[in-house]
Design a protein around this motif. Structure first.
Motif, PDB file in Angstrom:
ATOM      1  N   TYR A  35      32.737 -18.459 -29.745  1.00  0.00           N
ATOM      2  CA  TYR A  35      32.169 -17.888 -28.417  1.00  0.00           C
ATOM      3  C   TYR A  35      31.722 -16.427 -28.695  1.00  0.00           C
ATOM      4  N   GLY A  36      30.729 -15.685 -27.934  1.00  0.00           N
ATOM      5  CA  GLY A  36      30.365 -14.451 -28.157  1.00  0.00           C
ATOM      6  C   GLY A  36      29.423 -14.053 -27.270  1.00  0.00           C
ATOM      7  N   VAL A  37      29.123 -12.653 -27.169  1.00  0.00           N
ATOM      8  CA  VAL A  37      28.137 -12.009 -26.279  1.00  0.00           C
ATOM      9  C   VAL A  37      27.384 -11.129 -27.030  1.00  0.00           C
ATOM     10  N   LEU A  38      26.235 -11.052 -26.876  1.00  0.00           N
ATOM     11  CA  LEU A  38      25.123 -10.198 -27.672  1.00  0.00           C
ATOM     12  C   LEU A  38      24.627  -9.252 -26.428  1.00  0.00           C
ATOM     13  N   ASP A  39      24.703  -8.065 -26.466  1.00  0.00           N
ATOM     14  CA  ASP A  39      24.276  -7.118 -25.294  1.00  0.00           C
ATOM     15  C   ASP A  39      23.600  -5.802 -26.151  1.00  0.00           C
ATOM     16  N   TYR A  61      26.265  -3.227 -20.817  1.00  0.00           N
ATOM     17  CA  TYR A  61      26.864  -3.879 -19.698  1.00  0.00           C
ATOM     18  C   TYR A  61      27.936  -4.628 -19.984  1.00  0.00           C
ATOM     19  N   TYR A  62      27.809  -5.485 -21.275  1.00  0.00           N
ATOM     20  CA  TYR A  62      29.125  -6.247 -21.673  1.00  0.00           C
ATOM     21  C   TYR A  62      29.257  -5.594 -23.164  1.00  0.00           C
ATOM     22  N   GLY A  63      30.339  -5.508 -23.943  1.00  0.00           N
ATOM     23  CA  GLY A  63      30.577  -5.384 -25.209  1.00  0.00           C
ATOM     24  C   GLY A  63      30.087  -6.485 -26.040  1.00  0.00           C
ATOM     25  N   SER A  64      29.132  -6.365 -26.954  1.00  0.00           N
ATOM     26  CA  SER A  64      28.945  -7.310 -27.903  1.00  0.00           C
ATOM     27  C   SER A  64      30.111  -7.940 -28.755  1.00  0.00           C
ATOM     28  N   LYS A 316      21.610 -19.665 -17.471  1.00  0.00           N
ATOM     29  CA  LYS A 316      22.927 -19.584 -17.573  1.00  0.00           C
ATOM     30  C   LYS A 316      23.585 -18.813 -18.530  1.00  0.00           C
ATOM     31  N   ARG A 317      22.864 -18.550 -19.474  1.00  0.00           N
ATOM     32  CA  ARG A 317      23.388 -17.932 -20.570  1.00  0.00           C
ATOM     33  C   ARG A 317      22.531 -16.488 -21.100  1.00  0.00           C
ATOM     34  N   THR A 318      21.438 -16.136 -20.416  1.00  0.00           N
ATOM     35  CA  THR A 318      20.685 -15.089 -20.568  1.00  0.00           C
ATOM     36  C   THR A 318      20.419 -14.269 -19.306  1.00  0.00           C
ATOM     37  N   GLN A 319      20.367 -12.805 -19.417  1.00  0.00           N
ATOM     38  CA  GLN A 319      20.268 -11.995 -18.222  1.00  0.00           C
ATOM     39  C   GLN A 319      19.398 -10.699 -18.705  1.00  0.00           C
ATOM     40  N   ILE A 355      22.416   8.685 -17.046  1.00  0.00           N
ATOM     41  CA  ILE A 355      21.804   7.667 -18.082  1.00  0.00           C
ATOM     42  C   ILE A 355      21.306   6.467 -17.289  1.00  0.00           C
ATOM     43  N   ILE A 356      20.231   5.858 -17.777  1.00  0.00           N
ATOM     44  CA  ILE A 356      19.456   4.652 -17.416  1.00  0.00           C
ATOM     45  C   ILE A 356      19.565   3.699 -18.647  1.00  0.00           C
ATOM     46  N   ASP A 357      19.836   2.687 -18.070  1.00  0.00           N
ATOM     47  CA  ASP A 357      20.005   1.360 -19.010  1.00  0.00           C
ATOM     48  C   ASP A 357      19.101   0.397 -18.711  1.00  0.00           C
ATOM     49  N   LEU A 358      18.175  -0.104 -19.661  1.00  0.00           N
ATOM     50  CA  LEU A 358      17.822  -1.378 -19.483  1.00  0.00           C
ATOM     51  C   LEU A 358      17.773  -2.305 -20.773  1.00  0.00           C
ATOM     52  N   GLY A 359      18.341  -3.550 -20.296  1.00  0.00           N
ATOM     53  CA  GLY A 359      18.773  -4.359 -21.597  1.00  0.00           C
ATOM     54  C   GLY A 359      19.016  -5.826 -21.184  1.00  0.00           C
ATOM     55  N   ILE A 360      19.396  -6.478 -22.059  1.00  0.00           N
ATOM     56  CA  ILE A 360      19.415  -8.078 -22.137  1.00  0.00           C
ATOM     57  C   ILE A 360      20.985  -8.357 -22.680  1.00  0.00           C
ATOM     58  N   THR A 361      21.382  -9.554 -21.793  1.00  0.00           N
ATOM     59  CA  THR A 361      22.682 -10.112 -22.500  1.00  0.00           C
ATOM     60  C   THR A 361      22.685 -11.612 -22.712  1.00  0.00           C
TER      61      THR A 361
END
Length: 364
Positions: A35-39, A61-64, A316-319, A355-361
């Protein structure tokens, strides 16, 4: 395609991995999951120094991470399990947690009707309390900005050389206990650096409430850092409310001659507070928190933090997400606002950090 030479030892290692994987797949009562997370995100950082715009991938937002989780049924209600998890920066591919291979988690254990016992690099009990209550999920503007996670130093809650016990669910109540060896070399004290922690939690469909205690001895074993943390989260359906309070004393780390630090939160005596919540807006979510750090040792080392993040799921997997965190220092302190990548330094004494963050997980 040009063929490449593969060293004999590397080829044997690959063959062993393939054979092992096949054995796991064919073994009844056992399983291994990958399993994993890419942020990754774009960060606008307003402070005295540092690049004003950055691309970060260690976890806005999440640790990769990349992880392996496995179970084996031993019969009689017993099972063996393990979890190996490595953290990395998605923006440049480097290892996180100081370059450790499995720096996020490395545990092996046994579980049965009386609970679970595991050994390895594991999160402190206070960390599990924070992750269950904090609306910011330890990302941008997380509770870790002002509330101690229970691990040595100001790290993200992980404790080496630990043995852990997790009780079964007892009518909604559960107990977690951790003890870890500092493993000091002579002539330092044999028990120097040892840590211990425990938590009691209660959970039902709407309410999660918990209390934890952590204590970590200094290398000489003459004093310790310690904290008591309480918190609760109540889910009303369309929204939830959260609150955390912590009272701590870092008497093992902060000497009497320097009881407070201008750049690093946690003094010889401190109190920290968090209130916040989440609102569901259709499929989207808005999270917000207010945090207050109260230095009880010296004047003008306090700080307040306001944070908010908006999350829009694409599947369900991407935000996608966008967040802001604003930290205001008291006159003598120069703490920096933080996200999952850590704090952003270079703040003038008494100044503010934003700080302002704009990202994808993406989860897999």
């Amino acid at each position: 395609m040009t063929a490449r030479y593969i060293p004999k030892r590397a080829a044997l290692a690959c063959a062993a991995l393939v054979a092992t994987g096949t054995a796991w797949a064919q073994s009844s009562g056992s399983s291994v999951n990958l399993y994993g997370v890419l942020d990754a995100c774009v960060v606008s950082n307003k402070s005295a120094t540092g690049a004003p715009v950055q691309i970060n991938g260690g976890g806005c937002y999440y640790g990769s991470r990349l992880g392996f989780r496995g179970n084996e049924d031993l019969g009689g209600g017993m099972r063996a399990y393990f979890q190996l998890e490595t953290g990395f920066a998605a923006d440049n591919g480097t290892l996180a947690q100081g370059g450790r291979l499995f720096g996020r988690k490395s545990i092996v254990g046994l579980a049965g009707g009386l609970g679970a016992v595991e050994i390895g690099r594991e999160y402190a009990p206070a960390f599990y309390l924070l992750t269950s209550i904090d609306p910011m999920q330890l990302g941008i503007g997380s509770a870790l900005a002002t509330i101690w996670s229970g691990s040595p130093g100001t790290g993200a809650g992980r404790t080496d050389n630990s043995i852990n016990y997790q009780s079964p669910d007892l009518g909604g109540f559960a107990v977690r206990v951790q003890a870890a060896l500092g493993e000091q070399a002579a002539p330092l004290a044999a028990r120097g650096g040892d840590s211990k922690g425990a938590s009691l939690t209660y959970r039902n469909k709407q309410l999660y409430a918990a209390v934890s205690y952590e204590s970590i001895a200094n290398p000489t074993g003459t004093a310790d850092d310690r904290a008591t943390t309480i918190g609760a989260k109540y889910d009303f359906g369309s929204f939830s409310l959260s609150a955390i309070a912590q009272s701590g004393a870092w008497q093992g780390t902060r000497p009497e001659s320097a009881p407070s630090s201008a750049t690093s939160i946690y003094s010889r005596r401190f109190n920290s507070y968090l209130v916040g919540g989440s609102v569901r807006l259709g499929g989207d979510t808005l999270n917000a928190t207010y945090k207050r750090y109260d230095d009880r040792t010296a004047a003008n080392f306090d700080a307040t933090v306001l944070s908010a993040v908006y999350i829009h799921p694409l599947s369900k997997r991407t935000q996608l997400y966008g967040g802001i965190s604003h930290l205001k220092n008291a006159r003598a302190s120069s703490y920096g606002a933080s996200d999952g990548n850590g704090g952003y330094s270079g703040v003038a004494a008494g100044g503010s950090s934003r700080i302002i963050d704009l990202g994808i997980t993406h989860f897999f």
